[in-house]
Design an enzyme around this catalytic site. Structure first.
Site, PDB file in Angstrom:
ATOM      1  N   CYS A   2       0.840  -1.179   0.111  1.00  0.00           N
ATOM      2  CA  CYS A   2       0.030   0.101  -0.020  1.00  0.00           C
ATOM      3  C   CYS A   2       0.909   1.212  -0.007  1.00  0.00           C
ATOM      4  CB  CYS A   2      -0.792   0.241   1.187  1.00  0.00           C
ATOM      5  SG  CYS A   2      -2.068   1.434   1.397  1.00  0.00           S
ATOM      6  N   GLU A 105      -3.693   0.858  -6.150  1.00  0.00           N
ATOM      7  CA  GLU A 105      -2.699  -0.282  -6.656  1.00  0.00           C
ATOM      8  C   GLU A 105      -2.481  -0.073  -8.229  1.00  0.00           C
ATOM      9  OE1 GLU A 105      -0.836  -1.672  -4.789  1.00  0.00           O
ATOM     10  OE2 GLU A 105      -1.645  -1.985  -2.814  1.00  0.00           O
TER      11      GLU A 105
END
Length: 229
Positions: A2, A105
């Site tokens: 992340c 992402e």
């Protein structure tokens, strides 16, 4: 992994959702990046209340000789976080919740990477599982920093990336923040992929690749951007 996320919920909503003692003054953030200050909810053992703090994203272990190590510590793998020297003390004693509205992402497509925005269905507020630490420099500078724990991807993410941030269910906030609970086995139960059916995603503009772009266009679906909506 992340490496970028979003928090656009107003302070009132953050206060209500996390039951913190005071209403934070939060500006909408559409492209939060490592090394920046981020909001985190911690348990205050003196008052017994939850408190909101601003922590540097990139955990600096208390024993570190140089704060630059934090650049490598933006994430902690859930599979090893309880035992790694950099995180194990924080995992036992200094867990936190990191409020978020969504995260990004990137999917590799030939020579490029296409960013995707992930959020809860209906856009509701949620929280990453985090750890925090306090570090003092040789010059007596104190830096409070944090990391986001990751786990394997759920069915929604797996075609885009093999990892995702650990998302704590709202019903589990109290247990995750309870610093009296230091049982590694019990705590590991929280470090699992969040149900894919409760999330949604869409591709977004490559503008999010640069942290200097921090605006609402970062999270808009590509179709909306191309149509001018």
């Amino acid at each position: 992994m992340c490496g970028r996320f979003v928090l656009v919920a107003p302070g009132r909503l953050v206060t209500e959702h996390f039951q913190v003692g005071d209403q934070p003054d939060l500006e909408p953030r559409y492209n939060i990046a490592p090394s920046q200050g981020i909001a985190a909810v911690r348990f205050d053992p003196e008052s017994g209340d939850r408190r909101l703090a601003v922590l540097k994203w990139g955990l600096i272990p208390s024993w570190a000789k140089d704060k630059k190590i934090g650049y490598k510590m933006i994430n902690a793998r859930g599979e090893t976080v309880a035992d790694k020297p950099a995180f194990r003390a924080a995992f036992r004693h200094r867990r936190c919740l990191i409020p978020a509205s969504g995260f990004y992402e990137w999917k590799r497509e030939k020579r490029n990477k296409q960013p995707y925005y992930f959020q809860m269905k209906h856009g509701r507020l949620f929280a990453f599982a985090g750890l925090w630490e306090s570090w003092k420099s040789p010059e007596e500078e104190i830096i409070e920093s944090c990391t986001i724990i990751t786990t394997e991807a759920n069915a929604l993410l797996e075609s885009i990336h093999d990892r995702m941030p650990v998302i704590i269910h709202e019903a589990d906030y109290e247990q995750w923040l309870n610093i009296r609970n230091q049982d590694k086995g019990e705590l590991r139960q929280f470090l699992r992929p969040f149900p894919a059916e409760e999330m949604q995603t869409h591709p977004v503009t490559a503008a999010v690749n640069s942290p200097s772009n921090d605006c609402a266009e970062c999270i808009k679906p590509m179709l909306d951007l191309h149509s001018g909506r």
